[in-house]
Write an enzyme that holds these catalytic residues in place. Structure first.
Site, PDB file in Angstrom:
ATOM      1  N   TRP A 103       0.808  -1.225   0.000  1.00 52.63           N
ATOM      2  CA  TRP A 103       0.000   0.000   0.000  1.00 52.63           C
ATOM      3  C   TRP A 103       0.843   1.278   0.000  1.00 52.63           C
ATOM      4  CZ3 TRP A 103       1.807   2.551   4.111  1.00 52.63           C
ATOM      5  CH2 TRP A 103       2.342   1.797   5.160  1.00 52.63           C
ATOM      6  N   LYS A 125      -2.555  -8.127  -7.799  1.00 49.16           N
ATOM      7  CA  LYS A 125      -3.307  -8.013  -6.551  1.00 49.16           C
ATOM      8  C   LYS A 125      -2.755  -6.810  -5.786  1.00 49.16           C
ATOM      9  CE  LYS A 125      -3.225  -9.392  -2.401  1.00 49.16           C
ATOM     10  NZ  LYS A 125      -3.751  -8.105  -1.875  1.00 49.16           N
ATOM     11  N   PRO A 126      -3.471  -5.674  -5.879  1.00 47.57           N
ATOM     12  CA  PRO A 126      -3.007  -4.520  -5.103  1.00 47.57           C
ATOM     13  C   PRO A 126      -3.308  -4.775  -3.637  1.00 47.57           C
ATOM     14  CG  PRO A 126      -5.123  -4.022  -6.145  1.00 47.57           C
ATOM     15  CD  PRO A 126      -4.740  -5.418  -6.580  1.00 47.57           C
ATOM     16  N   GLY A 171       6.455  -6.486  -0.206  1.00 49.17           N
ATOM     17  CA  GLY A 171       5.709  -6.456   1.042  1.00 49.17           C
ATOM     18  C   GLY A 171       6.557  -6.951   2.190  1.00 49.17           C
ATOM     19  N   GLU A 203      10.670  -8.151  -2.996  1.00 47.46           N
ATOM     20  CA  GLU A 203      11.215  -6.914  -2.407  1.00 47.46           C
ATOM     21  C   GLU A 203      10.631  -6.846  -1.011  1.00 47.46           C
ATOM     22  OE1 GLU A 203      13.376  -5.215  -3.907  1.00 47.46           O
ATOM     23  OE2 GLU A 203      13.052  -5.566  -6.041  1.00 47.46           O
ATOM     24  N   ARG A 227      10.175  10.829   4.167  1.00 43.25           N
ATOM     25  CA  ARG A 227       9.336  10.683   2.980  1.00 43.25           C
ATOM     26  C   ARG A 227       8.235   9.665   3.273  1.00 43.25           C
ATOM     27  NH1 ARG A 227      10.324   7.965  -2.524  1.00 43.25           N
ATOM     28  NH2 ARG A 227      11.734   6.631  -1.366  1.00 43.25           N
ATOM     29  N   CYS A 236      10.292   1.053   2.220  1.00 46.02           N
ATOM     30  CA  CYS A 236      11.230   0.002   2.636  1.00 46.02           C
ATOM     31  C   CYS A 236      12.680   0.470   2.524  1.00 46.02           C
ATOM     32  CB  CYS A 236      10.987  -1.278   1.860  1.00 46.02           C
ATOM     33  SG  CYS A 236      10.778  -0.983   0.122  1.00 46.02           S
ATOM     34  N   GLU A 268      11.547  -3.063  11.458  1.00 50.72           N
ATOM     35  CA  GLU A 268      11.302  -1.843  10.693  1.00 50.72           C
ATOM     36  C   GLU A 268      10.225  -1.027  11.384  1.00 50.72           C
ATOM     37  OE1 GLU A 268      11.455  -1.575   5.960  1.00 50.72           O
ATOM     38  OE2 GLU A 268      10.286  -3.233   6.708  1.00 50.72           O
TER      39      GLU A 268
END
Ligand code: ADP
Length: 492
Positions: free
Chosen positions: A160, A184-185, A237, A259, A287, A293, A390
């Site tokens: 997202w 698939k968003p 993701g 990724e 940002r 990521c 993260e």
């Protein structure tokens, strides 16, 4: 269309999935609301699709592959170029959709459209450069060559945080290579993807070449993994879902690109240009409110510049303005949801309980909802949670260090290896550090490194494969070796 969504081109507001040439609902009629993270308002709802719809989309992509893969590269290039033109023409509408469903400030959102569209332009050009090889044969009667062919149907699963760019980065090279795709968003941000798919159809991309399904992520993911027609999974993701997809792809031995998480370190050396470092770290950290990521997540600052840097950085961060991304002058949007906010809070509390000092921010923003104050933590150390996980939020921990070796060791002490940054005016030191960092990308005196022309991707548990650049195309190509036997010796 929800009352708060006013677009120049109303036809770009799509709230159905795309399978073949049809915009469709879920077969059982179930829907899923799409939220504005800045206001909590429901923008619209989209179909809550699952395994069955995913299977239909795969069948549509498989059927379309037969003709799309046989088009000339020039043909595909022209159509991709037209898609690029339409994305740019509609950049204000698409940018607005991103602000509404994702929250980033409008200027940043329009910037993402330009960045996302650049992948389409770049691969429109690269489509024409898929060369093979002639291999010098060691046998007088044989000739040998390598041809490159599209891998087949591609399943593209996107997050997202960049509702357009993470999709075009996958779909553009796939289409350029001659593949067809099922996208698939993220269920949190499907509207930008659907608008981009509508523009793909308007550009002349044939029905079935691009399909979009969303809803039950696991059901859709399983259908993609189980299908023998899907020959490639490309995913951006979390590391957890990425590992599961990698394992699942083993069932049918698909090609996989991943990724995943980043947790990027940044090293500020004594000899850094202070202004350049402050500007670079500010951009690299805040940002998208820290939700990328490649965002700088831990800042190692050398003893001799620590105090000066902390002071100048605090001044810069105090100038950031949080708010609804559609309002002018806003630089920080909300976090994507409550869960994200709670994670940020947990990280800050953990750090403070272990001795970190809040230099700026450190709490929920007075705007409420999912807004968090841009934050700097001083005296941070590698025992804190924020070093291993993260944060995906606007929190910058500063850690003091003395020697180069110590900084490199701290930076490399991670299961992640996506992006790293360093600030120094000494070219020898910069070069040595870039060589020593176990990361797929290194920004030297630069906080913003993403571009369609360079390979984006990670080492270690940050992923597999690269996106963007000439290398990004290989992920969608099979190599076929052809050996011609019974050939005569060359004449003469
Ligand atoms: P994030 O924590 O950033 O949302 P996720 O890895 O959960 O990262 O989500 C990235 C994408 O992966 C989203 O499109 C999400 O719907 C999808 N996803 C989540 N779980 C699965 C799954 N089991 N199979 C396939 N896709 C999934």
């Amino acid at each position: 269309m929800g009352t708060m969504v006013q677009l120049n081109e109303a036809g770009l507001f799509k709230s159905q999935g795309l399978i073949g040439d049809k915009w469709v609902d879920a077969e059982n009629g179930h829907t899923l609301p799409v939220n504005n993270p800045a206001t909590g308002e429901i923008l619209t709802s989209v179909p809550f699709m699952g395994k069955r719809e995913a299977e239909k989309a795969i069948a549509a992509a498989s059927q379309a592959f037969t003709s799309w893969s046989k088009r000339t590269a020039n043909d595909r290039s022209k159509i991709l170029r037209q898609w690029f033109n339409l994305l740019i023409k509609n950049k204000d509408d698409l940018g607005k959709l991103i602000v509404l469903e994702q929250g980033k400030p409008l200027a940043e959102a329009v910037g993402e459209i330009v960045y996302g569209a650049a992948f389409v332009e770049y691969y429109a050009e690269e489509a024409k450069r898929v060369y093979g090889d002639i291999i010098p044969s060691p046998f007088p009667e044989k000739r040998m060559l390598v041809m490159k062919q599209p891998v087949g149907v591609v399943a593209a699963i996107a997050p997202w945080n960049f509702p357009l760019a993470m999709i075009t980065r996958k779909v553009a090279p796939a289409l350029a290579a001659g593949c067809t795709v099922v996208i698939k968003p993220s269920e949190l941000t499907p509207l930008t993807a659907l608008a981009a798919a509508e523009l793909a159809l308007q550009a002349g991309i044939p029905p079935g070449v691009v399909n979009v399904v969303m809803g039950d992520a696991k059901g859709i993911g399983d259908a993609m993994l189980d299908s023998t027609e899907v020959r490639k999974i490309t995913f951006t993701g979390s590391t957890g879902v990425g590992k599961m997809l990698l394992a699942g792809a083993g069932k049918t031995v698909k090609k996989v690109s991943l990724e995943l998480g980043g947790n990027a370190p940044c090293i500020v050396f004594d000899d850094a240009n202070l202004d350049v470092a402050v500007k670079g770290v500010l951009a690299g950290k805040y940002r998208n409110s820290g939700q990328t990521c490649v965002c700088i997540n831990k800042i190692f600052v050398q003893d001799g510049i620590y105090d000066k840097f902390a002071e100048a950085f605090a001044k810069a961060v105090s100038g950031l303005r949080a708010g609804n991304g559609l309002e002018p002058g806003i630089t920080q949007g909300p976090l994507i949801n409550e869960t994200a906010l709670e994670k940020v809070e947990r990280h800050v509390q953990d750090a403070v309980s272990k001795g970190a000092k809040v230099l700026v921010g450190g709490k929920r923003h007075s705007l409420g909802r999912t807004f968090y104050e841009p934050t700097i933590l001083g005296n941070a150390s590698d025992e804190m949670l924020i070093f291993r996980e993260e944060v995906f939020g606007p929190v910058a921990p500063l850690v003091r260090f003395n020697t180069d070796e110590e900084a490199i060791k701290l930076a490399n002490n991670s299961e992640f290896g996506l992006a790293a940054y360093a600030f120094t005016e000494n070219i020898t030191r910069g070069w040595r550090v870039a060589e020593s960092l176990e990361f797929g990308m290194v920004g030297l005196n630069e906080g913003l490194i993403s571009t369609e022309v360079a390979p984006f991707g990670g080492m270690k548990q940050s992923g597999l494969g690269r996106e963007g650049s000439k290398y990004g195309l290989d992920e969608y190509l099979e190599m076929k070796y052809v050996c011609l036997g019974n050939m005569a010796q060359p004449v003469g």
